[in-house]
Design a protein around this motif. Structure first.
Motif, short mmCIF file in Angstrom:
data_model
loop_
_atom_site.label_atom_id
_atom_site.label_comp_id
_atom_site.label_asym_id
_atom_site.label_seq_id
_atom_site.Cartn_x
_atom_site.Cartn_y
_atom_site.Cartn_z
N VAL A 184 0.83 -1.20 0.00
CA VAL A 184 0.00 0.00 0.00
C VAL A 184 0.87 1.26 0.00
N GLY A 185 2.02 1.18 0.67
CA GLY A 185 2.91 2.34 0.75
C GLY A 185 4.32 1.89 1.07
N ARG A 186 5.26 2.81 0.90
CA ARG A 186 6.65 2.45 1.19
C ARG A 186 7.53 3.69 1.19
N THR A 187 8.77 3.53 1.63
CA THR A 187 9.68 4.66 1.59
C THR A 187 10.31 4.75 0.20
N LEU A 188 10.58 5.97 -0.19
CA LEU A 188 11.24 6.19 -1.49
C LEU A 188 12.75 6.15 -1.35
N PRO A 226 11.27 22.22 14.96
CA PRO A 226 10.08 21.84 14.18
C PRO A 226 10.45 21.16 12.85
N PHE A 227 10.78 19.88 12.90
CA PHE A 227 11.05 19.14 11.67
C PHE A 227 9.72 18.91 10.95
N ALA A 228 9.76 18.98 9.64
CA ALA A 228 8.52 18.79 8.89
C ALA A 228 8.74 17.79 7.77
N PHE A 229 7.73 16.99 7.54
CA PHE A 229 7.76 16.08 6.40
C PHE A 229 6.84 16.63 5.33
N ALA A 230 7.43 16.94 4.19
CA ALA A 230 6.60 17.46 3.10
C ALA A 230 5.80 16.30 2.50
N GLN A 231 4.62 16.64 2.01
CA GLN A 231 3.83 15.63 1.29
C GLN A 231 4.61 15.22 0.04
N ILE A 232 4.75 13.90 -0.17
CA ILE A 232 5.48 13.44 -1.34
C ILE A 232 4.72 13.90 -2.58
N LYS A 233 5.44 14.47 -3.50
CA LYS A 233 4.75 15.01 -4.68
C LYS A 233 4.35 13.89 -5.64
N THR A 234 3.10 13.97 -6.05
CA THR A 234 2.56 12.97 -6.96
C THR A 234 3.37 12.92 -8.25
N LYS A 235 3.67 14.10 -8.75
CA LYS A 235 4.32 14.18 -10.06
C LYS A 235 5.63 13.42 -10.09
N LEU A 236 6.39 13.61 -9.01
CA LEU A 236 7.73 13.03 -8.96
C LEU A 236 7.76 11.55 -9.31
N HIS A 237 6.85 10.79 -8.69
CA HIS A 237 6.92 9.36 -8.95
C HIS A 237 6.05 8.93 -10.12
N LEU A 238 4.97 9.67 -10.34
CA LEU A 238 4.15 9.29 -11.49
C LEU A 238 4.88 9.60 -12.80
N ALA A 239 5.81 10.52 -12.74
CA ALA A 239 6.58 10.85 -13.94
C ALA A 239 7.56 9.73 -14.27
N GLY A 240 7.57 8.70 -13.43
CA GLY A 240 8.39 7.53 -13.72
C GLY A 240 9.83 7.66 -13.25
N LYS A 241 10.07 8.64 -12.36
CA LYS A 241 11.44 8.78 -11.85
C LYS A 241 11.73 7.61 -10.93
N PHE A 260 0.64 7.66 0.99
CA PHE A 260 1.18 6.58 1.81
C PHE A 260 2.65 6.31 1.50
N LEU A 261 3.30 7.27 0.86
CA LEU A 261 4.73 7.14 0.59
C LEU A 261 5.53 7.88 1.67
N PHE A 262 6.69 7.33 2.00
CA PHE A 262 7.55 7.93 3.01
C PHE A 262 8.88 8.37 2.39
N SER A 263 9.54 9.29 3.07
CA SER A 263 10.90 9.67 2.69
C SER A 263 11.63 10.09 3.95
#
Ligand code: KG4
Ligand code: ZN
Length: 410
Positions: A184-188, A226-241, A260-263
């Motif tokens: 369902v999800g995983r780290t990049l 205040p560490f922050a986790f940015a929302q993983i960008k859809t484009k980045l992975h859908l673009a096939g990178k 559900f993606l992590f980094s």
């Protein structure tokens, strides 16, 4: 079916382990030989050293597991071994030994995915707790039910496997006696445990870093940085990178929901920058192999100054928050009312407390393995092997190591 006893062997990373478990529900023995002392001076697992240590440990560990269980090879119904994912040379030691043992004894051999093992660590623990509480044995719990599945096992669960090598979300569904998994999800990039280990290393803490950060974090202010986790960008992975690390390339991400993606590689750099900016340094070096964790604030201050303790607490607060947010969101989105958290990082105290509180708030169930079952062990491999044994799902004679073996993709 005879005794229901399975002897399992696990050697995928830096622990040589063997266990005897009855019907995936009752641990007779679980022996773990840790290589922490060997790898500590390098601050990470050195694959060549791991293989050498497995070779040294495998025979005594298997003997100890049989002896502690009070059983002989002739009493067993089957053998099981981790076939992947993991270090190729390390996996091969366990696989070769298990195959030789299967050949010599004529026992069937079951190949187990290490990640499936981590999920079954929680299920095994639940069955043991149930048994100790006097609940009827699994096979008697419900007439006609498969012996492999106790009553609590018939609902789908959202599983977070979070360790030094993995941060994966699976939907685990019991179907006809065996389990199906959907990724369902995983780290990049880095696994959460890897981030713990790297941050601990750069702060001069011991190896592995998770337990040190866990112990020190309680004496710091989690809101200091205040560490922050940015929302993983859809484009980045859908673009096939392609993902940046080798580990992250082992499963497809294009069809996963970006929510559900992590980094975890960014936070390590953020911590490093903060350390440099503030000129933070640890005060007393932690000796290799030292395992007495601080229990009081003065003890913690002997290891790190308050600024570093605040940084550690903030790092952990952010990581646990991110794991929690995405796990609960995935469970809700998939309609899973039950969450399993497993793998080395599941030993973390803040993680357990916060997951439990959030589960109570949302009225879902969350389960963790015992601390011993959280990190790598062979009892979880024997537990995962049991439904496969019942289903007659045995390893082929040409079984080999699969270092990049995925779960939930077929
Ligand atoms: O499951 P495991 O024994 O091996 C892998 O399959 O990776 O997990 C080891 C990882 C290490 O990164 C270690 O730092 C982390 O689990 N870990 C923890 C804690 N105990 C172990 N991380 C956070 N808090 C802990 N208490
Ligand atoms: Zn593991």
């Amino acid at each position: 079916m005879g005794s229901g006893l399975i002897l399992a062997i696990e050697s995928s990373c830096d622990e040589t382990a063997a266990a005897v478990v009855e019907r995936g529900a009752h641990t007779l023995s679980s022996v773990v030989a840790s290589q922490i002392a060997t790898h500590a001076r390098y601050g990470g697992v050195v694959p060549e050293l791991a293989s050498r240590e497995h070779l040294r440990a495998i025979v005594p560990v298997v003997r100890a597991a049989l002896a502690q269980a009070g059983v002989a090879l002739a009493d067993l119904d089957a053998l099981a071994v981790t076939s992947g994912p993991g270090l190729a040379g390390a996996l091969l030691v366990g696989i070769t030994y298990a195959k030789a043992l299967a050949f010599a004894t004529g026992l069937p051999l079951i190949a187990v995915n290490h990640l499936e093992g981590h999920i079954h660590a929680v299920l095994l623990n639940e069955r043991e707790v149930g048994r100790e509480a006097g609940e009827p044995p699994v096979s008697e719990a419900r007439p006609g039910a498969s012996a492999a599945l106790p009553m609590t096992d018939d609902e789908p669960a959202l599983a977070l496997v979070v360790s030094g090598g993995h941060t994966h979300l699976y939907l685990a569904e019991p179907r006809g006696g065996t389990w199906r998994y959907k990724l369902v999800g995983r780290t990049l990039d880095d696994a959460a445990g890897e981030a713990y280990d790297k941050v601990a290393k750069l702060l001069g803490l011991g190896y592995p870093g998770g337990p040190w950060i866990d112990a020190l974090a309680q004496f710091g202010n989690p809101r200091a940085v205040p560490f922050a986790f940015a929302q993983i960008k859809t484009k980045l992975h859908l673009a096939g990178k392609t993902p940046r690390t080798k580990a992250a390339r082992t499963a497809p991400i294009a069809d996963l929901d970006p929510r559900f993606l992590f980094s975890f590689s960014g936070i390590k750099t953020a911590v490093l920058r903060y350390v440099e900016l503030r000129g933070l340094r640890r005060e007393a070096p932690i000796r290799e192999g030292q395992s007495t964790f601080p229990k009081t604030a003065p003890d913690a201050l002997k290891i790190s100054p308050q600024g570093t303790l605040d940084l550690i607490a903030s790092f952990q607060h952010a990581v646990v928050g991110d794991l929690m947010k995405k796990t609960f969101a995935a469970a809700e989105s998939l309609g899973a009312r039950r969450i399993l958290v497993t793998g080395g990082v599941a030993a973390n105290r803040e993680l357990r407390t916060r997951f439990a509180a959030e589960a109570a708030r949302r009225r879902v169930r969350v389960s963790f393995p015992t601390l011993a079952l959280s990190t790598d062990n062979a009892a979880m491999i024997a537990a995962a092997a049991w439904p496969r044994f019942v289903a007659g799902d045995f390893a082929r004679p040409d079984l080999s190591a699969e270092p990049s073996l995925a779960l939930g993709r077929s």
